[in-house]
Design a protein around this motif. Structure first.
Motif, PDB file in Angstrom:
ATOM      1  N   SER A  15      39.471  40.781  35.143  1.00 20.00           N
ATOM      2  CA  SER A  15      38.531  41.455  36.058  1.00 20.00           C
ATOM      3  C   SER A  15      37.685  40.425  36.802  1.00 20.00           C
ATOM      4  O   SER A  15      37.686  39.232  36.491  1.00 20.00           O
ATOM      5  CB  SER A  15      37.636  42.411  35.282  1.00 20.00           C
ATOM      6  N   ARG A  16      36.913  40.934  37.768  1.00 19.62           N
ATOM      7  CA  ARG A  16      36.068  40.055  38.571  1.00 19.62           C
ATOM      8  C   ARG A  16      34.993  39.391  37.709  1.00 19.62           C
ATOM      9  O   ARG A  16      34.771  38.186  37.817  1.00 19.62           O
ATOM     10  CB  ARG A  16      35.430  40.858  39.706  1.00 19.62           C
ATOM     11  N   ARG A  56      34.512  35.407  36.882  1.00 16.94           N
ATOM     12  CA  ARG A  56      33.245  34.793  37.245  1.00 16.94           C
ATOM     13  C   ARG A  56      32.619  34.060  36.060  1.00 16.94           C
ATOM     14  O   ARG A  56      32.086  32.958  36.196  1.00 16.94           O
ATOM     15  CB  ARG A  56      32.290  35.871  37.766  1.00 16.94           C
ATOM     16  N   ALA A  57      32.732  34.660  34.862  1.00 15.49           N
ATOM     17  CA  ALA A  57      32.181  34.031  33.665  1.00 15.49           C
ATOM     18  C   ALA A  57      32.965  32.766  33.304  1.00 15.49           C
ATOM     19  O   ALA A  57      32.381  31.748  32.900  1.00 15.49           O
ATOM     20  CB  ALA A  57      32.192  35.016  32.518  1.00 15.49           C
ATOM     21  N   LEU A  58      34.283  32.767  33.457  1.00 16.96           N
ATOM     22  CA  LEU A  58      35.081  31.588  33.152  1.00 16.96           C
ATOM     23  C   LEU A  58      34.805  30.456  34.132  1.00 16.96           C
ATOM     24  O   LEU A  58      34.779  29.281  33.759  1.00 16.96           O
ATOM     25  CB  LEU A  58      36.570  31.944  33.168  1.00 16.96           C
ATOM     26  N   VAL A  59      34.590  30.801  35.378  1.00 13.85           N
ATOM     27  CA  VAL A  59      34.263  29.773  36.365  1.00 13.85           C
ATOM     28  C   VAL A  59      32.920  29.129  36.039  1.00 13.85           C
ATOM     29  O   VAL A  59      32.740  27.920  36.145  1.00 13.85           O
ATOM     30  CB  VAL A  59      34.269  30.385  37.778  1.00 13.85           C
ATOM     31  N   MET A 116      41.170  36.556  48.384  1.00 16.47           N
ATOM     32  CA  MET A 116      42.511  36.019  48.623  1.00 16.47           C
ATOM     33  C   MET A 116      43.396  36.171  47.373  1.00 16.47           C
ATOM     34  O   MET A 116      44.575  36.532  47.472  1.00 16.47           O
ATOM     35  CB  MET A 116      42.411  34.554  49.031  1.00 16.47           C
ATOM     36  N   ALA A 117      42.835  35.915  46.171  1.00 15.23           N
ATOM     37  CA  ALA A 117      43.625  35.998  44.940  1.00 15.23           C
ATOM     38  C   ALA A 117      44.004  37.435  44.625  1.00 15.23           C
ATOM     39  O   ALA A 117      45.150  37.730  44.237  1.00 15.23           O
ATOM     40  CB  ALA A 117      42.843  35.380  43.781  1.00 15.23           C
ATOM     41  N   ALA A 118      43.065  38.372  44.785  1.00 14.72           N
ATOM     42  CA  ALA A 118      43.373  39.767  44.492  1.00 14.72           C
ATOM     43  C   ALA A 118      44.403  40.314  45.463  1.00 14.72           C
ATOM     44  O   ALA A 118      45.272  41.108  45.086  1.00 14.72           O
ATOM     45  CB  ALA A 118      42.099  40.590  44.529  1.00 14.72           C
ATOM     46  N   GLY A 119      44.346  39.904  46.700  1.00 13.42           N
ATOM     47  CA  GLY A 119      45.337  40.358  47.662  1.00 13.42           C
ATOM     48  C   GLY A 119      46.712  39.782  47.391  1.00 13.42           C
ATOM     49  O   GLY A 119      47.732  40.439  47.638  1.00 13.42           O
ATOM     50  N   ALA A 120      46.740  38.547  46.880  1.00 14.21           N
ATOM     51  CA  ALA A 120      48.041  37.943  46.594  1.00 14.21           C
ATOM     52  C   ALA A 120      48.681  38.544  45.353  1.00 14.21           C
ATOM     53  O   ALA A 120      49.908  38.738  45.295  1.00 14.21           O
ATOM     54  CB  ALA A 120      47.887  36.427  46.422  1.00 14.21           C
ATOM     55  N   ASP A 121      47.891  38.869  44.314  1.00 12.68           N
ATOM     56  CA  ASP A 121      48.457  39.429  43.089  1.00 12.68           C
ATOM     57  C   ASP A 121      48.882  40.877  43.268  1.00 12.68           C
ATOM     58  O   ASP A 121      49.807  41.354  42.605  1.00 12.68           O
ATOM     59  CB  ASP A 121      47.451  39.317  41.940  1.00 12.68           C
ATOM     60  N   GLY A 122      48.210  41.606  44.134  1.00 12.93           N
ATOM     61  CA  GLY A 122      48.606  42.980  44.403  1.00 12.93           C
ATOM     62  C   GLY A 122      48.266  43.958  43.314  1.00 12.93           C
ATOM     63  O   GLY A 122      48.903  45.018  43.212  1.00 12.93           O
ATOM     64  N   GLU A 123      47.292  43.646  42.452  1.00  9.79           N
ATOM     65  CA  GLU A 123      46.884  44.548  41.383  1.00  9.79           C
ATOM     66  C   GLU A 123      45.601  45.321  41.739  1.00  9.79           C
ATOM     67  O   GLU A 123      44.968  45.886  40.852  1.00  9.79           O
ATOM     68  CB  GLU A 123      46.651  43.756  40.088  1.00  9.79           C
ATOM     69  N   ARG A 137      41.422  43.059  40.271  1.00 11.57           N
ATOM     70  CA  ARG A 137      42.269  42.409  39.270  1.00 11.57           C
ATOM     71  C   ARG A 137      42.944  41.195  39.893  1.00 11.57           C
ATOM     72  O   ARG A 137      43.493  41.268  41.002  1.00 11.57           O
ATOM     73  CB  ARG A 137      43.336  43.363  38.753  1.00 11.57           C
ATOM     74  N   ALA A 138      42.856  40.072  39.186  1.00 16.74           N
ATOM     75  CA  ALA A 138      43.514  38.842  39.629  1.00 16.74           C
ATOM     76  C   ALA A 138      43.624  37.915  38.428  1.00 16.74           C
ATOM     77  O   ALA A 138      42.954  38.091  37.398  1.00 16.74           O
ATOM     78  CB  ALA A 138      42.753  38.170  40.758  1.00 16.74           C
ATOM     79  N   CYS A 139      44.474  36.917  38.530  1.00 13.19           N
ATOM     80  CA  CYS A 139      44.655  35.954  37.448  1.00 13.19           C
ATOM     81  C   CYS A 139      44.004  34.634  37.831  1.00 13.19           C
ATOM     82  O   CYS A 139      43.728  34.353  39.005  1.00 13.19           O
ATOM     83  CB  CYS A 139      46.135  35.754  37.117  1.00 13.19           C
ATOM     84  N   LEU A 140      43.794  33.787  36.827  1.00 12.30           N
ATOM     85  CA  LEU A 140      43.131  32.500  37.064  1.00 12.30           C
ATOM     86  C   LEU A 140      44.001  31.585  37.905  1.00 12.30           C
ATOM     87  O   LEU A 140      43.484  30.815  38.735  1.00 12.30           O
ATOM     88  CB  LEU A 140      42.808  31.821  35.725  1.00 12.30           C
ATOM     89  N   ASP A 141      45.307  31.641  37.706  1.00 10.05           N
ATOM     90  CA  ASP A 141      46.178  30.751  38.472  1.00 10.05           C
ATOM     91  C   ASP A 141      46.083  31.046  39.967  1.00 10.05           C
ATOM     92  O   ASP A 141      45.949  30.123  40.785  1.00 10.05           O
ATOM     93  CB  ASP A 141      47.625  30.919  37.973  1.00 10.05           C
ATOM     94  N   THR A 142      46.146  32.311  40.325  1.00  5.24           N
ATOM     95  CA  THR A 142      46.039  32.664  41.747  1.00  5.24           C
ATOM     96  C   THR A 142      44.646  32.370  42.289  1.00  5.24           C
ATOM     97  O   THR A 142      44.487  31.956  43.448  1.00  5.24           O
ATOM     98  CB  THR A 142      46.376  34.146  41.945  1.00  5.24           C
ATOM     99  N   PHE A 143      43.627  32.565  41.453  1.00 10.28           N
ATOM    100  CA  PHE A 143      42.267  32.303  41.905  1.00 10.28           C
ATOM    101  C   PHE A 143      42.082  30.827  42.225  1.00 10.28           C
ATOM    102  O   PHE A 143      41.477  30.464  43.264  1.00 10.28           O
ATOM    103  CB  PHE A 143      41.269  32.754  40.837  1.00 10.28           C
ATOM    104  N   PHE A 144      42.593  29.942  41.356  1.00 11.85           N
ATOM    105  CA  PHE A 144      42.419  28.507  41.621  1.00 11.85           C
ATOM    106  C   PHE A 144      43.287  28.047  42.780  1.00 11.85           C
ATOM    107  O   PHE A 144      42.933  27.090  43.473  1.00 11.85           O
ATOM    108  CB  PHE A 144      42.720  27.704  40.360  1.00 11.85           C
ATOM    109  N   ARG A 145      44.416  28.691  42.987  1.00 14.37           N
ATOM    110  CA  ARG A 145      45.207  28.360  44.175  1.00 14.37           C
ATOM    111  C   ARG A 145      44.435  28.735  45.446  1.00 14.37           C
ATOM    112  O   ARG A 145      44.452  27.984  46.440  1.00 14.37           O
ATOM    113  CB  ARG A 145      46.545  29.100  44.141  1.00 14.37           C
ATOM    114  N   ALA A 146      43.780  29.876  45.417  1.00 13.88           N
ATOM    115  CA  ALA A 146      42.962  30.269  46.567  1.00 13.88           C
ATOM    116  C   ALA A 146      41.792  29.313  46.762  1.00 13.88           C
ATOM    117  O   ALA A 146      41.415  28.986  47.897  1.00 13.88           O
ATOM    118  CB  ALA A 146      42.457  31.692  46.372  1.00 13.88           C
ATOM    119  N   ARG A 147      41.190  28.844  45.689  1.00 16.19           N
ATOM    120  CA  ARG A 147      40.083  27.888  45.791  1.00 16.19           C
ATOM    121  C   ARG A 147      40.549  26.578  46.413  1.00 16.19           C
ATOM    122  O   ARG A 147      39.859  26.001  47.273  1.00 16.19           O
ATOM    123  CB  ARG A 147      39.506  27.629  44.413  1.00 16.19           C
ATOM    124  N   HIS A 148      41.738  26.100  46.006  1.00 18.03           N
ATOM    125  CA  HIS A 148      42.267  24.881  46.631  1.00 18.03           C
ATOM    126  C   HIS A 148      42.553  25.090  48.113  1.00 18.03           C
ATOM    127  O   HIS A 148      42.361  24.173  48.929  1.00 18.03           O
ATOM    128  CB  HIS A 148      43.547  24.440  45.908  1.00 18.03           C
TER     129      HIS A 148
END
Length: 286
Positions: free
Chosen positions: A225-226, A230-233, A251-258, A262-273
């Protein structure tokens, strides 16, 4: 000490007295010595017989041995006439045809052939059907180019329904990575099937540092979840403002499509990069 020795081994006895006592034992008990000849005190001089060289008994003039044995078994006496022995003719014929005689040919039951010449050869002629190919022709062959060509149906199935004719794009077998079947909730030890969740060669050669801390790839690919992201970051001490976090999260939630939450850490860090590269003109690499 001397008295005991004289009692056990007396030396003052008369040797003749010992011999007289031995003669008494010989007479009363027959105590002859080993190999001792018995003397009966005969007067051999009066009879003219020397007991040392004379042999008593009659002498057999016929030097024949094993007389009783030969009488019971006449076959042992070679001098006695032997009766004729009758044998079956089939046994003698078998022995004559099967036994090898020294310097003679074996008799095979063909009988004597006195009318045959000396250079006669038995058997059939090798070329009784005309000329035949030799060994060189059999080894090298004399086939034409048409005879040496492969058959027209070589590699083809002649049975209906068993021909390997597949439609365009058909692939036989199953893939090595079974992404077409759902992953079981509990993976057994005997299940060696790869469901696409195993590390590839790059991760095996250069595993991430988080593996040493017990954090595998499943932790990065799990949908969160969001608030959890946020807590892990924040725990990772990443300095992200609310605006940057929302931008990366969108960007991460749109890429995962959930969904937007809902999004995963891998997609979130890819969006951050992607945000850090400041190349918004380039398509998002998802």
């Amino acid at each position: 000490m001397g008295q005991v020795r004289s009692v056990v081994f007396p030396t003052d006895t008369d040797p003749n007295a010992a011999s007289e006592g031995l003669e008494l034992y010989v007479k009363s008990h027959g105590a002859f010595g080993p190999g001792e000849q018995r003397h009966r005190n005969y007067d051999w001089a009066a009879s003219g017989v020397d007991p040392a060289a004379h042999r008593f008994g009659a002498v057999d003039k016929d030097d024949v041995r094993d007389g009783v044995r030969k009488a019971l078994q006449p076959g042992l006496d070679q001098t006695a006439p032997q009766p004729a022995k009758l044998a079956a003719k089939i046994h003698q014929d078998f022995k004559a045809t099967q036994a090898d005689l020294l310097g003679q040919t074996r008799k095979l039951g063909g009988g004597d052939r006195p009318n045959l010449p000396a250079n006669h050869t038995y058997g059939l002629h090798s070329l009784r059907h005309g000329p035949e190919p030799g060994v060189d022709q059999l080894i090298q062959g004399a086939y034409t180019a048409a005879q040496q060509a492969p058959d027209a149906d070589l590699g083809k199935s002649l049975r209906e329904g068993w021909r390997n004719v597949a439609p365009e794009g058909r692939t036989f077998g199953v893939p090595s990575i079974r992404t077409d079947v759902p992953k079981p909730r509990v993976a057994g030890v005997a299940n060696t099937r790869n469901y696409g969740n195993e590390p590839d060669a790059l991760q095996l050669l250069r595993p991430p540092k988080s593996v040493e801390l017990g954090v595998g790839e499943e932790a990065y690919m799990a949908m969160r979840s969001r608030d959890e992201v946020r807590a892990l970051v924040a725990d990772a001490a990443l300095q992200l403002s609310d605006e940057e976090f929302e931008r990366c999260w969108g960007m991460a939630a749109g890429a995962d499509g959930e969904g937007p939450d809902r999004a995963c850490l891998d997609t979130f860090f890819r969006a951050r990069h992607h945000v850090l590269s400041q190349t918004l003109e380039v398509a998002v690499p998802f």
